[in-house]
Design an enzyme around this catalytic site. Structure first.
Site, PDB file in Angstrom:
ATOM      1  N   PRO A 231       0.840  -1.195   0.000  1.00 54.41           N
ATOM      2  CA  PRO A 231       0.000   0.000   0.000  1.00 54.41           C
ATOM      3  C   PRO A 231       0.876   1.246   0.000  1.00 54.41           C
ATOM      4  CG  PRO A 231      -0.430  -1.374   1.939  1.00 54.41           C
ATOM      5  CD  PRO A 231       0.664  -2.028   1.174  1.00 54.41           C
ATOM      6  N   GLU A 232       0.508   2.212  -0.787  1.00 57.33           N
ATOM      7  CA  GLU A 232       1.268   3.458  -0.838  1.00 57.33           C
ATOM      8  C   GLU A 232       0.461   4.550  -0.134  1.00 57.33           C
ATOM      9  OE1 GLU A 232       2.923   4.266  -4.738  1.00 57.33           O
ATOM     10  OE2 GLU A 232       2.853   2.149  -5.264  1.00 57.33           O
TER      11      GLU A 232
END
Ligand SMILES: [Zn+2]
Length: 307
Positions: free
Chosen positions: A13-14
């Site tokens: 996840p960014e």
């Protein structure tokens, strides 16, 4: 929940995905007290802090913020709960009326999202139950003194927040004399924090920059930004803002914590689009994949020339 028929590359996840999780979790956590915290195991990526459950129980969450890809829940005890989702971490919120804000099943592989990966169960004073599920256990939780949050081991060497005033001048300052490829410099969390493979590829395409160009090539000899540095700063901010607005990527079925799927995946211009036509009007090129530092890079060689 929509399922993808094919297996896609696995990414962490960014920033936009973590921000989406923060927005979904905040109503369940902020202002609520931990009534009971149950740990189903001794560790995630790292061991839980000493007396972890006891230090949470009875404490009220006063704020839920984000630093890069980390969630930070400030407690009325003077400590902050730092949480990282790793590769596959997610939260499920069960409300007292029986509704469930995160039905899960975000992932492609069947075993993920199942109860056996529910590692931390937090019963809140509001009657809500917040469960942390993490099949791969690359996520972690820690407690640090709130007074020195910025100086704690997780954040002391962390770079700038890209949505907090990133400009060409800042990029020039960070990239001066750097011979590392742009892709690597943008992934370096000590320079700019929160970017990962997906949004780096997307930002470089929008700025028409080759991923292998030396980072220092965006800086004039006197240290001022080139037009390319200005274009890159704008592209990074825009791609992140749009993704946050869209609720994060659904690439890994990163659902909103209210259970609805994000939509940004449909706006990807290069990521995971190898062989497809470049979406830039009039370009006529197609998306290429190369490998940099063992990670796939997607770009258009026509509108992102090496020069
Ligand atoms: Zn192109």
């Amino acid at each position: 929940m929509r399922r993808h028929a094919r297996k896609v590359a696995r990414e962490m996840p960014e920033l936009p995905e973590v921000e989406t999780v923060r927005r979904g979790l905040a109503p369940a956590l902020v202002g609520a007290r931990f009534s009971r915290v149950t740990l189903r195991r001794a560790n995630l990526r790292f061991p839980f802090p000493d007396r972890f459950a006891a230090r949470l129980e009875g404490r009220t969450v006063t704020d839920l913020a984000r630093r890069a890809k980390y969630l930070t829940a400030a407690l009325d005890s003077g400590e902050t709960l730092v949480m990282h989702l790793g590769m596959s971490g997610r939260f499920d919120v069960a409300l007292p009326d029986g509704s469930n804000l995160s039905p899960g099943d975000f992932y492609l592989e069947g075993a993920q999202g199942t109860p056996k990966h529910d590692h931390v169960v937090m019963a809140m004073s509001t009657g809500a139950t917040v469960t942390y599920n993490d099949a791969r256990r690359f996520g972690f939780m820690d407690l640090v003194p709130s007074a020195d949050l910025a100086g704690c081991r997780h954040f002391a060497r962390m770079g700038i927040e890209p949505l907090d005033g990133l400009t060409g001048a800042v990029i020039a300052q960070l990239f001066r004399h750097k011979i590392a490829p742009l892709k690597a410099a943008l992934l370096d969390q000590r320079l700019i924090a929160g970017l990962g493979n997906i949004y780096v590829c997307e930002a470089l395409h929008r700025a028409r920059l080759h991923p292998e160009a030396p980072a220092g090539s965006l800086v004039r000899p006197d240290g001022r930004p080139t037009p390319k540095a200005n274009a890159l700063a704008k592209a990074i901010v825009k791609v992140l803002q749009e993704a946050v607005e869209a609720g994060g990527s659904t690439l890994r079925d990163y659902a909103h914590t209210d259970g609805s799927a994000g939509a940004f995946q449909h706006a990807f211009r290069v990521y995971d689009r190898v062989g497809l036509s470049c979406s830039r009007p009039g370009c006529g090129g197609s998306i290429t994949r190369i490998v940099q530092a063992n990670r796939s890079t997607f770009f258009c060689a026509t509108c992102q020339p090496p020069d």
